[in-house]
Scaffold this active site. Sequence first.
Site, PDB file in Angstrom:
ATOM      1  N   SER A   7      16.475 -22.246   5.155  1.00 57.86           N
ATOM      2  CA  SER A   7      17.520 -21.646   5.985  1.00 57.86           C
ATOM      3  C   SER A   7      17.075 -21.584   7.444  1.00 57.86           C
ATOM      4  O   SER A   7      17.872 -21.807   8.356  1.00 57.86           O
ATOM      5  CB  SER A   7      17.875 -20.242   5.479  1.00 57.86           C
ATOM      6  OG  SER A   7      18.350 -20.288   4.155  1.00 57.86           O
ATOM      7  N   ASP A   8      15.800 -21.284   7.673  1.00 57.39           N
ATOM      8  CA  ASP A   8      15.252 -21.306   9.031  1.00 57.39           C
ATOM      9  C   ASP A   8      15.288 -22.714   9.611  1.00 57.39           C
ATOM     10  O   ASP A   8      15.641 -22.914  10.779  1.00 57.39           O
ATOM     11  CB  ASP A   8      13.805 -20.802   9.031  1.00 57.39           C
ATOM     12  CG  ASP A   8      13.701 -19.291   9.117  1.00 57.39           C
ATOM     13  OD1 ASP A   8      14.662 -18.650   9.564  1.00 57.39           O
ATOM     14  OD2 ASP A   8      12.648 -18.750   8.738  1.00 57.39           O
ATOM     15  N   VAL A   9      14.903 -23.697   8.805  1.00 59.08           N
ATOM     16  CA  VAL A   9      14.852 -25.080   9.289  1.00 59.08           C
ATOM     17  C   VAL A   9      16.251 -25.564   9.659  1.00 59.08           C
ATOM     18  O   VAL A   9      16.467 -26.135  10.736  1.00 59.08           O
ATOM     19  CB  VAL A   9      14.216 -25.997   8.224  1.00 59.08           C
ATOM     20  CG1 VAL A   9      14.357 -27.460   8.619  1.00 59.08           C
ATOM     21  CG2 VAL A   9      12.746 -25.642   8.022  1.00 59.08           C
ATOM     22  N   GLY A  54      17.364 -23.955  12.823  1.00 58.87           N
ATOM     23  CA  GLY A  54      16.734 -24.582  13.977  1.00 58.87           C
ATOM     24  C   GLY A  54      17.448 -25.866  14.376  1.00 58.87           C
ATOM     25  O   GLY A  54      17.660 -26.128  15.568  1.00 58.87           O
TER      26      GLY A  54
END
Length: 395
Positions: free
Chosen positions: A168-170, A173
């Site tokens: 989810s972070d990737v 980003g």
Amino acid sequence: MGLALEGVKIIDLSRVLAGPFCTMILGDLGAEVIKIEHHQNGDETRFWGPPFVEGESAYYLCANRNKESMTLNLKAEEGKEVFRHLVKDADIVVQNFKTGTLDKLGLGYKQLNEWNSKIILASITGFGQTGPYKDLPGYDYIIQAMSGLMNITGEEAGSPMKVGVAISDVITGLYTCIGILSALHHRQHTGEGQEIDIALLDCQISALVNVASNYLVGKTEPKRLGNRHPNIAPYQVFTVADGEMVIAVGNDQQFARFCNILELAELINDKRYATNRSRVENRSSLIPILQRELLKDSKQNWKRLFDEHAIPNGPIHTISETFNDPQVLAREMVIEGNHPHIPSLKLTGSPLKLSKSPVKVRHHPPLYGEQTAEILQRVGYTSAEIKEMKKNQVI
């Protein structure tokens, strides 16, 4: 040969992964990235380990190359004044504080816009700047749970599972990069800066793609399918004589070739399996037939046959096998860089292959506050003033 984003200046207030991953990509493309860290401890990921190499965490190293690091106390008035100097000739500010934090510091978009009307502020939060959850913290793991991703990941009879990386972070980003590049294009035509509101939850829901559409259009609750695909068959992990491999038959023509290789030509015109739709509907009877045949030979032999007949397939690699794969090495997805403490630092390469303005690793992931004095000098501070700032815990 110039870099794609040469001349673009980014002030990076973000930490952990989504924001730093975004700014690293922009740095790889040539942007100047100044990473501003807390004056007492810095980015949390500097302490996330093991493993550590010469005091640097592997986690921090993965998302912070092509940046400079400076420390700054944004709660101190003098620190805010330094920030103003940095912003007035910058293009982008990226931040992932909790909703409202920058405004409380007097550094929100309205203030930044007064200092620099062309500034683009990208704000990353767990749940966004609006809505009932806007004030809640949102780490990747929580977002994987609340987005529904975990509920469709894992074996059918097992527990919900998270993905093996902070996906989810990737994804967030990457979406933030898209938003920033779009805002730069808009500014080029209008002269206007703007604020970008990016939420991890929004990004992960968007990345549900076909599974989300299956629910919204089909009105059915998607379920965990293990390694099977909800809309395609056969498209999953199969066991062969010496292990497991993925076979991904994406259309009816591939299925016909696949059946011929397995000497199961009678399945090609069987109405239960002739089309992808019928194969998905009759998956429970089809897969055991295929599985019995696949057990008769090895991964190496099956891969050779499938490759020869253009049947998508692949071994299930360990990470060490991945980074020693000849294709991965040929694509320069493992690179070596210089670092003041780590000889021949190995990093993951960039997947962006631009023919006219190729990606370049110009700076190692910076040490904590490594360029603080240098950056302050660039915006006009003297050595005596910098020394006084350090004494007063501004930096």
